[in-house]
Design a protein around this motif. Structure first.
Motif, PDB file in Angstrom:
ATOM      1  N   LEU A 186       0.850  -1.182   0.000  1.00  0.00           N
ATOM      2  CA  LEU A 186       0.000   0.000   0.000  1.00  0.00           C
ATOM      3  C   LEU A 186       0.888   1.235   0.000  1.00  0.00           C
ATOM      4  CD1 LEU A 186      -2.639  -1.027   2.712  1.00  0.00           C
ATOM      5  CD2 LEU A 186      -2.843  -1.243   0.221  1.00  0.00           C
ATOM      6  N   GLU A 187       0.479   2.246  -0.730  1.00  0.00           N
ATOM      7  CA  GLU A 187       1.244   3.491  -0.787  1.00  0.00           C
ATOM      8  C   GLU A 187       1.143   4.254   0.524  1.00  0.00           C
ATOM      9  OE1 GLU A 187       1.164   4.910  -5.307  1.00  0.00           O
ATOM     10  OE2 GLU A 187      -0.790   4.190  -4.635  1.00  0.00           O
ATOM     11  N   ARG A 188       1.859   5.388   0.604  1.00  0.00           N
ATOM     12  CA  ARG A 188       2.074   6.050   1.882  1.00  0.00           C
ATOM     13  C   ARG A 188       0.804   6.531   2.557  1.00  0.00           C
ATOM     14  NH1 ARG A 188       6.201   4.313   4.204  1.00  0.00           N
ATOM     15  NH2 ARG A 188       5.284   5.572   5.838  1.00  0.00           N
ATOM     16  N   THR A 189      -0.162   7.015   1.821  1.00  0.00           N
ATOM     17  CA  THR A 189      -1.356   7.588   2.435  1.00  0.00           C
ATOM     18  C   THR A 189      -2.378   6.495   2.725  1.00  0.00           C
ATOM     19  OG1 THR A 189      -1.024   9.683   1.271  1.00  0.00           O
ATOM     20  CG2 THR A 189      -3.209   9.271   2.190  1.00  0.00           C
ATOM     21  N   LEU A 190      -2.754   6.372   3.991  1.00  0.00           N
ATOM     22  CA  LEU A 190      -3.764   5.409   4.404  1.00  0.00           C
ATOM     23  C   LEU A 190      -5.026   6.130   4.858  1.00  0.00           C
ATOM     24  CD1 LEU A 190      -1.675   2.836   6.519  1.00  0.00           C
ATOM     25  CD2 LEU A 190      -2.411   2.648   4.146  1.00  0.00           C
ATOM     26  N   PRO A 191      -6.197   5.531   4.546  1.00  0.00           N
ATOM     27  CA  PRO A 191      -6.426   4.324   3.757  1.00  0.00           C
ATOM     28  C   PRO A 191      -6.088   4.551   2.282  1.00  0.00           C
ATOM     29  CG  PRO A 191      -8.325   4.822   5.150  1.00  0.00           C
ATOM     30  CD  PRO A 191      -7.450   6.042   5.160  1.00  0.00           C
ATOM     31  N   ALA A 192      -5.625   3.474   1.615  1.00  0.00           N
ATOM     32  CA  ALA A 192      -5.154   3.569   0.236  1.00  0.00           C
ATOM     33  C   ALA A 192      -6.261   3.211  -0.751  1.00  0.00           C
ATOM     34  CB  ALA A 192      -3.965   2.638   0.035  1.00  0.00           C
ATOM     35  N   ALA A 193      -6.153   3.778  -1.969  1.00  0.00           N
ATOM     36  CA  ALA A 193      -7.166   3.562  -2.998  1.00  0.00           C
ATOM     37  C   ALA A 193      -6.801   2.438  -3.964  1.00  0.00           C
ATOM     38  CB  ALA A 193      -7.396   4.855  -3.785  1.00  0.00           C
ATOM     39  N   ARG A 194      -5.589   1.870  -3.817  1.00  0.00           N
ATOM     40  CA  ARG A 194      -5.199   0.772  -4.683  1.00  0.00           C
ATOM     41  C   ARG A 194      -4.173  -0.102  -3.988  1.00  0.00           C
ATOM     42  NH1 ARG A 194      -1.415   3.407  -9.517  1.00  0.00           N
ATOM     43  NH2 ARG A 194       0.143   4.385  -8.175  1.00  0.00           N
ATOM     44  N   ILE A 195      -4.059  -1.341  -4.460  1.00  0.00           N
ATOM     45  CA  ILE A 195      -3.127  -2.325  -3.916  1.00  0.00           C
ATOM     46  C   ILE A 195      -2.129  -2.679  -5.003  1.00  0.00           C
ATOM     47  CG2 ILE A 195      -2.884  -4.644  -2.949  1.00  0.00           C
ATOM     48  CD1 ILE A 195      -5.874  -4.402  -2.111  1.00  0.00           C
ATOM     49  N   GLY A 196      -0.848  -2.706  -4.669  1.00  0.00           N
ATOM     50  CA  GLY A 196       0.180  -3.091  -5.620  1.00  0.00           C
ATOM     51  C   GLY A 196       0.674  -4.498  -5.360  1.00  0.00           C
ATOM     52  N   LEU A 197       0.957  -5.233  -6.425  1.00  0.00           N
ATOM     53  CA  LEU A 197       1.609  -6.534  -6.322  1.00  0.00           C
ATOM     54  C   LEU A 197       3.051  -6.350  -6.766  1.00  0.00           C
ATOM     55  CD1 LEU A 197      -1.157  -8.955  -7.659  1.00  0.00           C
ATOM     56  CD2 LEU A 197      -0.621  -8.324  -5.290  1.00  0.00           C
ATOM     57  N   LEU A 198       3.965  -6.409  -5.811  1.00  0.00           N
ATOM     58  CA  LEU A 198       5.367  -6.048  -6.004  1.00  0.00           C
ATOM     59  C   LEU A 198       6.210  -7.290  -6.251  1.00  0.00           C
ATOM     60  CD1 LEU A 198       7.501  -3.649  -5.645  1.00  0.00           C
ATOM     61  CD2 LEU A 198       7.755  -4.518  -3.307  1.00  0.00           C
ATOM     62  N   ASP A 199       7.009  -7.264  -7.299  1.00  0.00           N
ATOM     63  CA  ASP A 199       7.989  -8.311  -7.565  1.00  0.00           C
ATOM     64  C   ASP A 199       9.207  -8.031  -6.684  1.00  0.00           C
ATOM     65  OD1 ASP A 199      10.160  -9.823  -8.591  1.00  0.00           O
ATOM     66  OD2 ASP A 199       9.218  -9.931 -10.560  1.00  0.00           O
ATOM     67  N   LEU A 200       9.472  -8.900  -5.711  1.00  0.00           N
ATOM     68  CA  LEU A 200      10.560  -8.642  -4.781  1.00  0.00           C
ATOM     69  C   LEU A 200      11.930  -8.733  -5.435  1.00  0.00           C
ATOM     70  CD1 LEU A 200       9.193 -10.516  -1.637  1.00  0.00           C
ATOM     71  CD2 LEU A 200       9.444  -8.044  -1.935  1.00  0.00           C
ATOM     72  N   ALA A 201      12.042  -9.452  -6.530  1.00  0.00           N
ATOM     73  CA  ALA A 201      13.329  -9.579  -7.221  1.00  0.00           C
ATOM     74  C   ALA A 201      13.699  -8.306  -7.966  1.00  0.00           C
ATOM     75  CB  ALA A 201      13.299 -10.765  -8.176  1.00  0.00           C
ATOM     76  N   THR A 202      12.706  -7.645  -8.570  1.00  0.00           N
ATOM     77  CA  THR A 202      12.984  -6.443  -9.360  1.00  0.00           C
ATOM     78  C   THR A 202      12.662  -5.154  -8.620  1.00  0.00           C
ATOM     79  OG1 THR A 202      10.758  -6.375 -10.348  1.00  0.00           O
ATOM     80  CG2 THR A 202      12.422  -7.753 -11.439  1.00  0.00           C
ATOM     81  N   GLY A 203      11.845  -5.237  -7.585  1.00  0.00           N
ATOM     82  CA  GLY A 203      11.420  -4.032  -6.884  1.00  0.00           C
ATOM     83  C   GLY A 203      10.372  -3.237  -7.623  1.00  0.00           C
TER      84      GLY A 203
END
Length: 402
Positions: free
Chosen positions: A152-169
């Protein structure tokens, strides 16, 4: 035969009984609508050499034998320890569990009377076995297999969810949501995500005035702001289904997480005055009875059920740095194990825990250790963690199955 021998023999018998089908076999057969597990079976082959180079190799605790071998991000049995690092810069792992991330919290004032607690995360890079600071995210949940994180981005509550690839960032996919999200948890098979929704920031603080007009200390605010949860099947390309489940009167952060069978949810946290027994819900948001093997668990003991489901990690024994291990079906005590807080199971008889390193008359300090049921031996995994006298929380671990 002493108590240690009895516990060891009992655990060995349980392992033999489980060998034919493996833990959770029935649940996996019944859950036919789910995709096959992919996250936890994928190896990061390129990571092995790099992680070996930064890992401290320590003996395994298996029936008295010293099985010394290097650990990698995805290898199931090795131990990777850095007892000189707190917070750690190199991989910490034991058995099936790895420290996938850790975070610190800081007070961010909105005005003279209101503030929030904000997190900063360090995420494991599976290619290097190092933890890298990533200030983009206010909340991170790591999927089994250590390849993907929901963010989730810095501002909570957030308006979207990210699926992050931990290998590439890099964020591989953004999921827009119609409700503000501030908490995330993956299912145990990694195919679903529960997102807890709130009407405002779930970690508020306030500074009340004293009787004489002077300002008091910052304290948690028992605001009721949870609105419900979103259930997302990660194979689908939609915003999921939202179910309204408001907070209890205690308020505060009360995120949802999956039960072991992924067929129910339970609420963690919920304010200072909430009992440590979780409240359970079905996947439609209706309050339900606890699964038979989880009715004795506590939400403040993260380890929960052992991998084979036969043991339950419970709370600290008063006055001692030992925790209880119970039968999950009856709640009967089976054993006591070293550790002040049981965080994750390495296998069916070893756990990762916080262990106090100072006496009762000294400032509280602790470290991550590996403990074994039936033994007083402790293997240090991290350096000693300092606790601020002002009440500021030290770094907090995020474990995931590798």
């Amino acid at each position: 035969m002493n108590v240690e021998d009895l516990v060891r023999d009992s655990l060995r018998e349980l392992a033999v009984e489980e060998a034919s089908a493996g833990p959770g076999f029935t649940d996996r057969v019944l859950a036919v609508r789910r995709r096959r597990r992919t996250h936890r079976l994928v190896s990061v082959v390129a990571a092995t050499a790099a992680v070996v180079a930064v890992s401290v190799v320590v003996p395994m605790l298996n029936d008295g034998r010293d099985d010394v071998r290097p650990a990698s991000v995805t290898q199931g049995g090795g131990i990777s320890a850095h007892p000189d690092q707190s917070p750690p810069s190199g991989l910490i792992a034991a058995g099936r569990s790895a420290l996938a991330a850790y975070y610190t919290t800081a007070l961010v004032a909105k005005n003279e009377k209101e503030a929030t607690l904000e997190r900063t995360y360090w995420l494991l890079d599976p290619a290097t076995g190092k933890y890298e600071k990533d200030t983009r995210w206010s909340f991170v949940a790591v999927a089994p297999g250590l390849k993907t994180a929901a963010v989730l981005e810095r501002t909570l509550p957030a308006a979207r969810i990210g699926l992050l690839d931990l290998a590439t960032g890099e964020v591989e996919r953004w999921i827009p949501v119609g409700k503000g999200v501030a908490g995330l948890a993956f299912s145990n098979d990694g195919t679903e995500l529960v997102a807890t929704t709130y009407s405002e920031h779930p970690d508020p603080l306030e500074k009340p005035g004293n009787a004489g007009g002077s300002e008091g200390e910052w304290t948690s605010t028992p605001k009721v702001s949870r609105t419900g949860f979103l259930l997302l099947d990660l194979a689908e390309r939609d915003e999921g289904v939202w179910h309204p489940v408001p907070s209890s009167s205690a308020g505060g952060r009360a995120d949802f997480a999956f039960t072991r069978d992924d067929q129910h949810l339970f609420a963690t946290g919920g304010g200072l005055f909430t009992l440590v027994r979780p409240t359970f819900y079905d996947l439609s948001g209706k309050e339900s009875a606890a699964p038979a093997n989880e009715k004795h668990l506590r939400w403040d003991v993260p380890a929960g059920l052992s991998p084979n489901g036969r043991l339950a990690a419970l709370g600290l024994v008063p006055g001692r740095s030992y925790s209880l291990i119970k039968d999950p079906l009856t709640g009967k005590e089976i054993a006591r194990v070293r550790g002040a807080e049981l965080l994750a199971w390495a296998d069916d008889r070893r756990l990762i825990a916080w262990e106090r390193t100072t006496g009762e008359d000294e400032t509280y300090k602790d470290r991550l250790v590996l403990v074994t049921i039936g033994s007083d031996r402790v293997v240090p995994l991290s350096g000693v963690r300092e606790h601020s006298e002002t009440g500021q929380e030290p770094w907090q671990p995020v474990f995931a199955e590798r």
